[in-house]
Write a protein that holds these residues in place. Structure first.
Motif, mmCIF file in Angstrom:
data_model
loop_
_atom_site.group_PDB
_atom_site.id
_atom_site.type_symbol
_atom_site.label_atom_id
_atom_site.label_comp_id
_atom_site.label_asym_id
_atom_site.label_seq_id
_atom_site.Cartn_x
_atom_site.Cartn_y
_atom_site.Cartn_z
ATOM 1 N N LEU A 156 -2.840 2.104 -0.775
ATOM 2 C CA LEU A 156 -3.402 2.517 0.514
ATOM 3 C C LEU A 156 -2.784 3.832 0.991
ATOM 4 O O LEU A 156 -3.485 4.696 1.544
ATOM 5 N N MET A 157 -1.502 3.997 0.777
ATOM 6 C CA MET A 157 -0.845 5.241 1.195
ATOM 7 C C MET A 157 -1.326 6.427 0.369
ATOM 8 O O MET A 157 -1.399 7.550 0.874
ATOM 9 N N ASN A 158 -1.668 6.184 -0.885
ATOM 10 C CA ASN A 158 -2.267 7.255 -1.699
ATOM 11 C C ASN A 158 -3.625 7.671 -1.142
ATOM 12 O O ASN A 158 -3.883 8.852 -0.889
ATOM 13 N N LYS A 165 -5.785 3.451 10.611
ATOM 14 C CA LYS A 165 -4.807 2.646 11.341
ATOM 15 C C LYS A 165 -5.240 1.170 11.362
ATOM 16 O O LYS A 165 -4.409 0.263 11.190
ATOM 17 N N ALA A 166 -6.542 0.936 11.553
ATOM 18 C CA ALA A 166 -7.064 -0.438 11.568
ATOM 19 C C ALA A 166 -6.878 -1.112 10.217
ATOM 20 O O ALA A 166 -6.575 -2.306 10.142
ATOM 21 N N ILE A 167 -7.047 -0.348 9.142
ATOM 22 C CA ILE A 167 -6.843 -0.905 7.796
ATOM 23 C C ILE A 167 -5.389 -1.300 7.596
ATOM 24 O O ILE A 167 -5.087 -2.396 7.105
ATOM 25 N N PHE A 168 -4.473 -0.434 7.995
ATOM 26 C CA PHE A 168 -3.050 -0.760 7.850
ATOM 27 C C PHE A 168 -2.660 -1.954 8.723
ATOM 28 O O PHE A 168 -1.839 -2.784 8.322
ATOM 29 N N GLU A 169 -3.244 -2.055 9.904
ATOM 30 C CA GLU A 169 -2.956 -3.205 10.775
ATOM 31 C C GLU A 169 -3.458 -4.501 10.142
ATOM 32 O O GLU A 169 -2.798 -5.542 10.220
ATOM 33 N N ALA A 194 -12.623 -0.295 -0.508
ATOM 34 C CA ALA A 194 -12.834 0.989 -1.175
ATOM 35 C C ALA A 194 -11.509 1.704 -1.434
ATOM 36 O O ALA A 194 -11.309 2.318 -2.497
ATOM 37 N N ALA A 195 -10.588 1.597 -0.482
ATOM 38 C CA ALA A 195 -9.292 2.260 -0.621
ATOM 39 C C ALA A 195 -8.439 1.630 -1.717
ATOM 40 O O ALA A 195 -7.560 2.293 -2.286
#
Length: 342
Positions: free
Chosen positions: A174-176, A257-261, A339-340
């Motif tokens: 995800l960070m990539n 941000k929503a994905i990381f949450e 997708a990520a």
């Protein structure tokens, strides 16, 4: 003595009060009668010998005395598919009478939205409480090509990971995709010990580790500066490492941000326990109360300290809300998250 007679309404009220007074002890007696002489099964969604075993076994050794009827509690290990096998079993096969509860993966709600083969609805299970959070940290070996977030934007850092369905893969990937880092992920390491050996050999540079487990198992390396934490995934910063940035805060785009949450919710769930749905309410209440009392039991806390276990309890009702919110994440966010991860 008065000769006044009670009217129909007063008689009805008096009858209800009398019934309620009788019902309260009857409910408690029913729970005690059900559990007395019984053996409760605690299904563990992993194999023996690891962190799941440690927390489940310690709970089982102390929770019984806080339950009406003092039933025996035994562990049943059911590893497979990141605890999906165990959660499917508890939800679809296990009796719904309070005789079975489970310790599934902290990712149980994520898997429901991301994976196939799911036969449960985590939001419909009865969550009893949490023993400890699963706050995770991203750590890097001190001899890696980059040891800070700023350096990692321009240099490749290799993460050791287990499989694509776990946080050891989720966060570097995800960070990539969302933040522009240059992490490479090598899959297939069976456990954290294998990744630690790979770090020593220079085969990998970094790892995603549960903070409580890292402190208890690799405390010497942390103290010596061999392992360097550089980011934290959670919904809140660890009290003992307020300097670590939240991965969620690194994102500026609202969707990112929503994905990381969504993924960071697993940290709040942590080592949480649940029954199947439709267990009688009185038994769920008794199990939650017993769990809560165990978390403050001096003998339990002494054993936890002896075993170097962090205890960060959270009530079952609060965990229920976190699970429900995660399961209800909008479909658009889920699509972007999937997708990520490709």
């Amino acid at each position: 003595m008065s000769g006044r007679r009670l009217g129909p309404n007063r008689i009805a009220v008096a009858s209800l009060l009398t019934a309620a007074l009788w019902a309260l002890p009857a409910s408690a007696d029913e729970v005690a009668d059900f559990y007395r002489g019984k053996t409760i099964t605690l299904v563990v969604g992993a194999g023996p010998g690891g962190g799941f075993d440690l927390y489940a076994r310690t709970l089982s050794q102390h929770m019984s005395k806080h339950l009406p009827g003092s039933p025996n509690i035994v562990l049943q290990f059911m590893p497979g598919a990141g605890s999906i096998t165990a959660t499917n079993y508890v939800y679809k096969v296990a009796p719904r009478d309070g005789s079975i509860f489970a310790l599934p993966s902290q990712s149980v709600a994520l898997f429901q939205r991301l994976e196939s083969g799911i036969r449960y609805d985590a939001a419909k299970m009865n969550w009893l409480g949490r023993m400890v959070s699963a706050t995770g940290v991203l750590v890097v070996w001190h001899q890696a090509p980059a040891t800070t977030l700023e350096e990692m934007k321009n240099r490749e850092v290799i993460f050791g990971a287990h499989g694509k369905g776990q946080d050891t893969y989720f966060f570097p990937q995800l960070m990539n995709k969302l933040l522009g880092y240059k992490f490479k992920t090598v899959l297939g390491y069976p456990g954290s010990a294998d990744v630690m050996h790979a770090l020593e050999r220079g085969e990998t540079h970094a790892y995603v580790y549960i903070w409580a487990s890292l402190k208890s198992r690799q405390g010497a390396w942390l103290n010596e500066g061999k392992l360097i934490p550089f980011a934290n995934y959670s919904l809140e910063t660890p009290a003992d490492r307020p300097d670590l940035p939240l991965v969620t805060d690194l994102a500026t785009d609202p969707d990112h941000k929503a994905i990381f949450e969504f993924f960071s919710s697993i940290a709040t769930v942590g080592r949480s326990f649940a029954t199947p749905p439709e267990v009688p309410r009185a038994r769920v209440t008794a199990l939650r109360k017993a769990f809560s009392e165990t978390m403050t039991d001096p003998a339990f806390l002494a054993d936890a300290k002896k075993r170097k276990m962090d205890i960060e309890p959270m009530a079952g009702e609060a965990i229920q809300e976190v699970i429900a919110k995660t399961v209800a994440t909008p479909e658009a966010v889920i699509d972007k998250a999937k997708a990520a991860l490709q």
